[in-house]
Design an enzyme around this catalytic site. Sequence first.
Site: not given
Length: 128
Positions: A35-36, A104, A110-112
């Site tokens: 993740d950024i 979202q 996407h799954l974190h």
Amino acid sequence: MPYSYDDENIFAKILRGDIPNKTVLDTDHTLAFEDIDPKAPVHVLVIPKGRYVSYDHFAAEASDTEIVDFNRAVAEICRMTGVDLGSGGAGFRAISNAGSDGVQEVPHYHLHILGGRPLGRMLARPPG
Ligand code: AMP
């Protein structure tokens, strides 16, 4: 109403190679990258390569092959990052936000995967 996928979302651009990412794992049907804006020492996003908007979309319409590939990738990422319980890791949280109530931001499923520190309770109750 059918699911509507926006091909200009940022994860679609990552999948096309239009913008860079820090890849953690790349399989036939799944990409995982950092993740950024990480919220924990481990914060990896796992996405299917197919055009799915949300978890429910993916669960309803992805092929068995895609679903198995995705879930095996999640297990592998947990192992790679050391958060998995199977090899003595301290655990993690897997979160998928969907839609407006789920807040979202990026409309590609996407799954974190978050870990590497105690994460606290998942949600606070509303006041009152
Ligand atoms: P969500 O609110 O579940 O849609 O979360 C979207 C996540 O995508 C956030 O945690 C962002 O920090 C992350 N994000 C946005 N742009 C990028 C990017 N270019 N590379 C990696 N992560 C990103």
